[in-house]
Design an enzyme around this catalytic site. Structure first.
Site, PDB file in Angstrom:
ATOM      1  N   ASP A  52      -0.048   6.778  10.668  1.00 20.08           N
ATOM      2  CA  ASP A  52      -0.940   7.824  10.165  1.00 20.08           C
ATOM      3  C   ASP A  52      -2.365   7.321  10.002  1.00 20.08           C
ATOM      4  O   ASP A  52      -2.637   6.122  10.089  1.00 20.08           O
ATOM      5  CB  ASP A  52      -0.428   8.331   8.808  1.00 20.08           C
ATOM      6  CG  ASP A  52       0.888   9.074   8.928  1.00 20.08           C
ATOM      7  OD1 ASP A  52       1.133   9.683   9.985  1.00 20.08           O
ATOM      8  OD2 ASP A  52       1.674   9.035   7.957  1.00 20.08           O
ATOM      9  N   TYR A 110       8.028  -2.600   8.080  1.00 21.25           N
ATOM     10  CA  TYR A 110       6.744  -2.223   7.507  1.00 21.25           C
ATOM     11  C   TYR A 110       6.472  -3.100   6.285  1.00 21.25           C
ATOM     12  O   TYR A 110       7.401  -3.521   5.589  1.00 21.25           O
ATOM     13  CB  TYR A 110       6.742  -0.762   7.069  1.00 21.25           C
ATOM     14  CG  TYR A 110       6.567   0.225   8.197  1.00 21.25           C
ATOM     15  CD1 TYR A 110       5.300   0.661   8.577  1.00 21.25           C
ATOM     16  CD2 TYR A 110       7.667   0.722   8.885  1.00 21.25           C
ATOM     17  CE1 TYR A 110       5.133   1.569   9.613  1.00 21.25           C
ATOM     18  CE2 TYR A 110       7.511   1.628   9.931  1.00 21.25           C
ATOM     19  CZ  TYR A 110       6.241   2.048  10.282  1.00 21.25           C
ATOM     20  OH  TYR A 110       6.086   2.942  11.317  1.00 21.25           O
TER      21      TYR A 110
END
Length: 262
Positions: A52, A110
């Site tokens: 994003d 992540y």
């Protein structure tokens, strides 16, 4: 036709995410532009996944088909001279024609970073979420273990998610606290790096997990609440979505090529 696979790192601060968008500057746009400048080809790259706006990557992977005869080992340096300073291609290899950066991925990791020291680190301000208040880090470390396993993660998915299934498997989730920058006799708690490894992730999933873990650290939720929140399959039961700048796509693993390369 050759299928080239590359690993890229980028600071996503000034980009509207990875994937090309009609109204914004993206990482994909910059990479495809650089490839065009180098090989005079209009290509569409395939990434291991989207990130994003404001999210970073240390080990994003992408592939594309090319008719260029440029040796694969020359591509990183050649592309980097044509890319902005906040995007760096680190590795390149040639892969089988059927390789697909997204569908061939085995697992992704992540990392989310929270600066729990009293003052912001001016040099890391674009890659850390600064939380100056007191956190119960031990409670957060207990809570994160409840995420490991295969569950329906609807409670931790964006309400805009279009996935037909929210079932995902998390293989590992843990926190590492770096206290090297803590000042003595202060309220500094260190920099908290949270690593989450899974088969795949939903939109905003890691950021919502982090927002919920921060509520545990603040005493608003207990570590054992995580199990009930997962079972609820209700986004409203989880915490807020943590800010994007603390998130980095850390690594993507594949079975298709040697560990020593990727």
């Amino acid at each position: 036709m050759r299928n080239l696979c590359m690993k890229v790192s980028y600071d996503g601060t000034h980009y509207n995410g990875f994937q090309t968008q009609p109204d914004g500057r993206t990482i994909q746009d910059q990479l495809e532009k650089a490839i065009k400048m180098l090989s005079d080809e209009d290509v569409k790259i395939i990434a291991s996944g989207r990130t994003d706006a404001g999210v970073h990557a240390y080990g994003q992977v992408f592939n594309f088909l090319t008719q260029s005869h440029i040796p694969v080992e020359r591509w990183p340096m050649a592309l980097n001279t044509r890319l902005p300073d906040d995007i760096v291609v680190r590795e390149a290899i040639e892969v089988p024609e059927l390789f697909h950066a997204r569908y061939s991925a085995k697992q992704k990791t992540y990392r989310y970073t929270v600066n729990a020291n009293q003052f912001i680190d001016v040099f890391q301000r674009h890659t850390q979420f600064h939380h100056h208040g007191k956190l119960n880090i031990e409670a957060m470390q207990r809570a994160i273990k409840h995420f490991i396993g295969t569950y329906d993660f609807t409670s931790f998915a964006s309400r805009r998610s279009t996935k037909t299934s929210h079932i995902r498997t998390l293989f590992d989730a843990y926190m590492v606290v770096d206290k090297s920058m803590c000042r003595s006799s202060t309220y500094d708690q260190g920099v908290i790096h949270t690593y989450v490894t899974g088969s795949g992730f939903l939109q905003h999933m890691v950021r919502i997990m982090m927002g919920t873990l921060l509520e545990v650290g603040e005493g608003k939720k207990s570590p054992d609440d995580i199990t009930a929140i997962i079972a609820a399959e209700d986004r409203s039961k989880a915490g807020p979505t943590a800010v994007s700048k603390g998130l980095i796509l850390w690594d993507v693993e594949y079975n298709d090529f040697p560990k020593k390369t990727f």
